[in-house]
Design a protein around this motif. Structure first.
Motif, short mmCIF file in Angstrom:
data_model
loop_
_atom_site.label_atom_id
_atom_site.label_comp_id
_atom_site.label_asym_id
_atom_site.label_seq_id
_atom_site.Cartn_x
_atom_site.Cartn_y
_atom_site.Cartn_z
N ARG A 173 0.80 -1.21 0.00
CA ARG A 173 0.00 0.00 0.00
C ARG A 173 0.83 1.27 0.00
O ARG A 173 0.29 2.35 0.05
CB ARG A 173 -0.94 -0.01 1.20
CG ARG A 173 -1.84 -1.22 1.24
CD ARG A 173 -2.87 -1.11 2.31
NE ARG A 173 -3.78 -0.01 2.03
CZ ARG A 173 -4.72 0.39 2.90
NH1 ARG A 173 -4.84 -0.20 4.05
NH2 ARG A 173 -5.52 1.40 2.60
N ASN A 203 -2.95 1.50 -3.77
CA ASN A 203 -2.60 2.59 -2.88
C ASN A 203 -3.56 3.76 -3.08
O ASN A 203 -4.14 3.93 -4.15
CB ASN A 203 -1.17 3.07 -3.18
CG ASN A 203 -0.71 4.14 -2.22
OD1 ASN A 203 -0.79 3.95 -1.01
ND2 ASN A 203 -0.25 5.25 -2.74
N THR A 239 -2.79 6.41 3.15
CA THR A 239 -3.39 5.31 3.90
C THR A 239 -2.31 4.47 4.56
O THR A 239 -2.16 4.47 5.79
CB THR A 239 -4.29 4.45 2.98
OG1 THR A 239 -3.58 4.14 1.78
CG2 THR A 239 -5.57 5.20 2.64
N GLY A 240 -1.50 3.77 3.77
CA GLY A 240 -0.53 2.83 4.33
C GLY A 240 0.53 3.47 5.20
O GLY A 240 1.09 2.81 6.09
N SER A 261 -3.10 7.27 7.56
CA SER A 261 -4.24 6.98 8.42
C SER A 261 -4.17 5.60 9.07
O SER A 261 -4.60 5.44 10.22
CB SER A 261 -5.55 7.11 7.62
OG SER A 261 -5.55 6.26 6.50
N ASP A 262 -3.61 4.61 8.37
CA ASP A 262 -3.48 3.27 8.98
C ASP A 262 -2.59 3.33 10.23
O ASP A 262 -2.88 2.71 11.26
CB ASP A 262 -2.88 2.27 7.99
CG ASP A 262 -3.82 1.91 6.86
OD1 ASP A 262 -4.99 2.35 6.88
OD2 ASP A 262 -3.38 1.20 5.93
N ARG A 316 -4.45 5.42 13.09
CA ARG A 316 -5.53 4.67 13.77
C ARG A 316 -4.95 3.64 14.73
O ARG A 316 -5.48 3.43 15.83
CB ARG A 316 -6.42 4.00 12.73
CG ARG A 316 -7.33 4.96 11.99
CD ARG A 316 -8.44 4.22 11.25
NE ARG A 316 -9.32 5.16 10.57
CZ ARG A 316 -9.21 5.53 9.31
NH1 ARG A 316 -8.23 5.04 8.56
NH2 ARG A 316 -10.05 6.40 8.77
N TRP A 317 -3.87 2.98 14.32
CA TRP A 317 -3.25 1.98 15.21
C TRP A 317 -2.75 2.66 16.47
O TRP A 317 -2.97 2.15 17.59
CB TRP A 317 -2.11 1.27 14.49
CG TRP A 317 -1.60 0.06 15.20
CD1 TRP A 317 -1.95 -1.24 15.00
CD2 TRP A 317 -0.63 0.04 16.29
NE1 TRP A 317 -1.28 -2.06 15.87
CE2 TRP A 317 -0.47 -1.30 16.67
CE3 TRP A 317 0.08 1.03 16.95
CZ2 TRP A 317 0.40 -1.69 17.69
CZ3 TRP A 317 0.95 0.66 17.98
CH2 TRP A 317 1.10 -0.68 18.35
N ALA A 375 3.05 -0.23 7.87
CA ALA A 375 2.85 -0.81 9.20
C ALA A 375 3.36 -2.24 9.27
O ALA A 375 3.35 -2.84 10.35
CB ALA A 375 1.36 -0.78 9.56
#
Length: 308
Positions: free
Chosen positions: A3, A67, A107-108, A111-112, A115-116, A281
């Motif tokens: 991603r 992505n 994202t990768g 935000s990913d 959020r974690w 991540a």
């Protein structure tokens, strides 16, 4: 599925065009409803000159790469991801995605990650920083990215890959988060950064160019260039992670880690056997999947997670 934009382009640069099936499509901005402008007085771009959000799908043999990214960013923001109050530790991290200063993997590497961290009690803020301008048509953009990645591992090339406004945005983001510490229920003395690739370079530059009171309190430096900088005598603690098969920086050794040690500043290194560049991540099936738990454990070891 990979991603990260930077992993995608590194693979494109090493693969013949005939073997590639590349598709891009415009997409609505991701998680921008709560975005906070860093510079509210920045002029609104003219119609047709604003940032461009896209999905990208690449098929190279059996590898499927997807992505969500943004490019041509001129209005920088931070987007908060806040933990449940029952979990909140008081620590905060600004997340800086990568993309060679031509795009951002929102994202990768954005935000990913945020959020974690929020799920584990750390307030997180995704930094959408300003970028080098790229062609607005997809074909021109891909061509420009391919050229940048073709020789990205050379030290002289890395000197040319820069965006001073990204550093300005990082320092401004740190100032805004600290100024709003009470509203976010965080400790202004425990506001750090984690950056990926170009985001790691931006994070490092916030240390090298910021005044002591402006710098992040701690940093995560994830698959950034490993060349040695001039480390400030009061540089913050560094968590450094890279894969030994990194397609861009595997030949550079660990000079930045040694530079931190020579300056007698705290540093921890995680050199994963496999994961390549842009694992975000963590890439399934490799120990890079431990990146975020290890980063959190390092924060805990340093006393950054103790609610006060």
């Amino acid at each position: 599925m990979i991603r990260s934009t930077i992993a995608l382009l590194a693979l494109l640069a090493a693969t013949s065009a005939a073997a590639q099936d590349v598709r891009m499509a415009p997409v609505a901005p991701v998680d921008q409803a709560d975005a906070i402008p860093l510079w509210p007085d920045q002029p609104v771009p003219a119609k047709g000159a604003d940032e461009q959000w896209s999905t990208m799908h690449v098929q190279i043999g059996s590898n499927s790469i997807d992505n969500i990214m943004v490019r041509n960013v001129v209005r920088s923001t931070i987007t908060p991801y806040l933990p449940d109050r029952a979990k909140a530790t008081g620590a905060a991290v600004i997340v800086a995605p990568g993309g060679a200063f031509l795009s951002l993997s929102m994202t990768g590497e954005g935000s990913d990650i945020a959020r974690w961290l929020a799920d584990h009690g750390v307030a997180a803020f995704v930094l959408k920083y300003r970028l080098n301008e790229t062609p607005r048509d997809d074909r021109g953009f891909l061509s420009m990215m391919g050229e940048r990645f073709a020789n990205a591992a050379a030290p002289e090339a890395q000197e040319k890959v820069r965006e001073p406004r990204a550093t300005q945005d990082a320092l401004k983001a740190l100032a805004i988060v600290r100024a709003s510490a009470a509203a976010y229920r965080i400790d202004p003395a425990r506001v750090g950064m984690i950056g990926f690739s170009a985001g790691a370079m931006t994070t490092l530059n916030a240390v090298l160019e910021g005044k002591p009171a402006q710098r992040p309190a701690f940093i995560g430096y994830i698959y950034g260039p490993m060349l040695a900088p001039a480390v400030p005598a009061d540089a913050p603690p560094m968590f450094n992670a890279i894969a030994m098969d990194d397609g861009l920086f595997k030949g550079q050794g660990f000079a930045i880690v040694e530079a931190w040690r020579q300056a007698k500043r705290p540093v921890e290194l995680h050199a994963y056997e496999r994961g390549d560049h842009g694992f975000g991540a963590g890439r399934p099936g490799t120990t890079t999947a431990l990146l975020l738990p290890e980063f959190l454990a390092w924060m805990d070891m340093r006393g950054l997670l103790a609610a006060r």
